[in-house]
Motif scaffolding. Structure first.
Motif, mmCIF file in Angstrom:
data_model
loop_
_atom_site.group_PDB
_atom_site.id
_atom_site.type_symbol
_atom_site.label_atom_id
_atom_site.label_comp_id
_atom_site.label_asym_id
_atom_site.label_seq_id
_atom_site.Cartn_x
_atom_site.Cartn_y
_atom_site.Cartn_z
ATOM 1 N N MET A 1 0.831 -1.132 0.015
ATOM 2 C CA MET A 1 0.013 0.070 -0.047
ATOM 3 C C MET A 1 0.845 1.188 0.098
ATOM 4 N N SER A 2 0.527 2.082 -0.760
ATOM 5 C CA SER A 2 1.358 3.316 -0.979
ATOM 6 C C SER A 2 1.121 4.318 0.275
ATOM 7 N N ALA A 3 2.338 5.051 0.398
ATOM 8 C CA ALA A 3 2.002 6.162 1.792
ATOM 9 C C ALA A 3 1.879 7.175 1.356
ATOM 10 N N HIS A 4 0.872 7.530 0.211
ATOM 11 C CA HIS A 4 0.583 8.582 -0.301
ATOM 12 C C HIS A 4 -1.181 8.366 -0.793
ATOM 13 N N ILE A 5 -2.015 9.346 -0.385
ATOM 14 C CA ILE A 5 -3.200 9.189 -0.899
ATOM 15 C C ILE A 5 -3.416 10.286 -1.941
ATOM 16 N N THR A 6 -4.070 9.788 -2.942
ATOM 17 C CA THR A 6 -4.002 10.810 -4.141
ATOM 18 C C THR A 6 -5.570 11.064 -4.304
ATOM 19 N N VAL A 7 -5.712 12.048 -5.136
ATOM 20 C CA VAL A 7 -7.206 12.641 -5.352
ATOM 21 C C VAL A 7 -8.186 11.604 -5.769
ATOM 22 N N GLU A 8 -7.208 10.806 -6.621
ATOM 23 C CA GLU A 8 -8.314 9.717 -7.304
ATOM 24 C C GLU A 8 -8.959 8.860 -5.960
ATOM 25 N N GLU A 9 -7.875 8.493 -5.197
ATOM 26 C CA GLU A 9 -8.158 7.592 -4.183
ATOM 27 C C GLU A 9 -9.450 8.295 -3.221
ATOM 28 N N LEU A 10 -9.059 9.597 -2.891
ATOM 29 C CA LEU A 10 -9.982 10.124 -2.123
ATOM 30 C C LEU A 10 -11.306 10.330 -2.754
ATOM 31 N N SER A 11 -11.524 10.410 -4.131
ATOM 32 C CA SER A 11 -12.704 10.581 -4.929
ATOM 33 C C SER A 11 -13.340 9.040 -4.527
ATOM 34 N N GLY A 12 -12.912 8.114 -4.758
ATOM 35 C CA GLY A 12 -13.321 6.645 -4.475
ATOM 36 C C GLY A 12 -13.887 6.463 -3.002
ATOM 37 N N LEU A 13 -12.894 7.038 -2.111
ATOM 38 C CA LEU A 13 -13.322 6.921 -0.517
ATOM 39 C C LEU A 13 -14.616 7.895 -0.362
ATOM 40 N N MET A 14 -14.822 8.974 -1.061
ATOM 41 C CA MET A 14 -15.855 9.735 -0.846
ATOM 42 C C MET A 14 -17.118 9.017 -1.311
ATOM 43 N N LYS A 15 -17.060 8.573 -2.358
ATOM 44 C CA LYS A 15 -18.144 7.400 -3.045
ATOM 45 C C LYS A 15 -18.594 6.350 -1.961
ATOM 46 N N GLN A 16 -17.393 5.481 -1.565
ATOM 47 C CA GLN A 16 -17.879 4.387 -0.951
ATOM 48 C C GLN A 16 -18.168 4.669 0.661
ATOM 49 N N ALA A 17 -17.358 5.476 1.188
ATOM 50 C CA ALA A 17 -17.629 5.979 2.709
ATOM 51 C C ALA A 17 -18.772 6.972 2.798
ATOM 52 N N ALA A 18 -19.075 7.865 1.842
ATOM 53 C CA ALA A 18 -19.835 8.911 2.111
ATOM 54 C C ALA A 18 -21.046 9.041 1.197
ATOM 55 N N GLY A 19 -21.057 7.947 0.216
ATOM 56 C CA GLY A 19 -21.882 8.077 -0.723
ATOM 57 C C GLY A 19 -22.147 9.311 -1.660
ATOM 58 N N VAL A 20 -20.956 10.067 -1.838
ATOM 59 C CA VAL A 20 -20.964 11.115 -2.598
ATOM 60 C C VAL A 20 -19.979 11.142 -3.697
ATOM 61 N N THR A 21 -20.658 11.177 -5.013
ATOM 62 C CA THR A 21 -19.663 10.807 -6.088
ATOM 63 C C THR A 21 -18.902 12.178 -6.729
#
Length: 85
Positions: free
Chosen positions: A1-21
């Protein structure tokens, strides 16, 4: 696992964890826009923090769930992950 969160990963997390696309490109362009304006509430942000902790096995700083913008969040989380790498 990378030690860096990208905008792409944050976007995916927003969809998965918050239901926001929000498309990664839009998120990158609006990185100083408040999470609330993007549709992510405090519980959604808490879910994102929890998912990151599970994925990386690293506790996130308490301030992570209080970040106001994606840029602020990514800066804090990435500095935490880099320090633990």
């Amino acid at each position: 696992m990378s030690a860096h969160i990208t905008v792409e990963e944050l976007s995916g997390l927003m969809k998965q964890a918050a239901g926001v696309t929000v498309a990664p490109q839009e998120l990158a362009q609006r990185s100083d826009t408040g999470f609330d304006a993007l549709g992510v509430d405090s519980l959604g942000l808490l879910g994102i923090v929890g998912e990151l902790e599970n994925r990386h096995g690293t506790p996130m700083p308490p301030d992570a769930e209080h970040c106001k913008t994606p840029r602020q969040f990514l800066d804090l989380v990435n500095s935490t992950l880099m320090a633990g790498a």
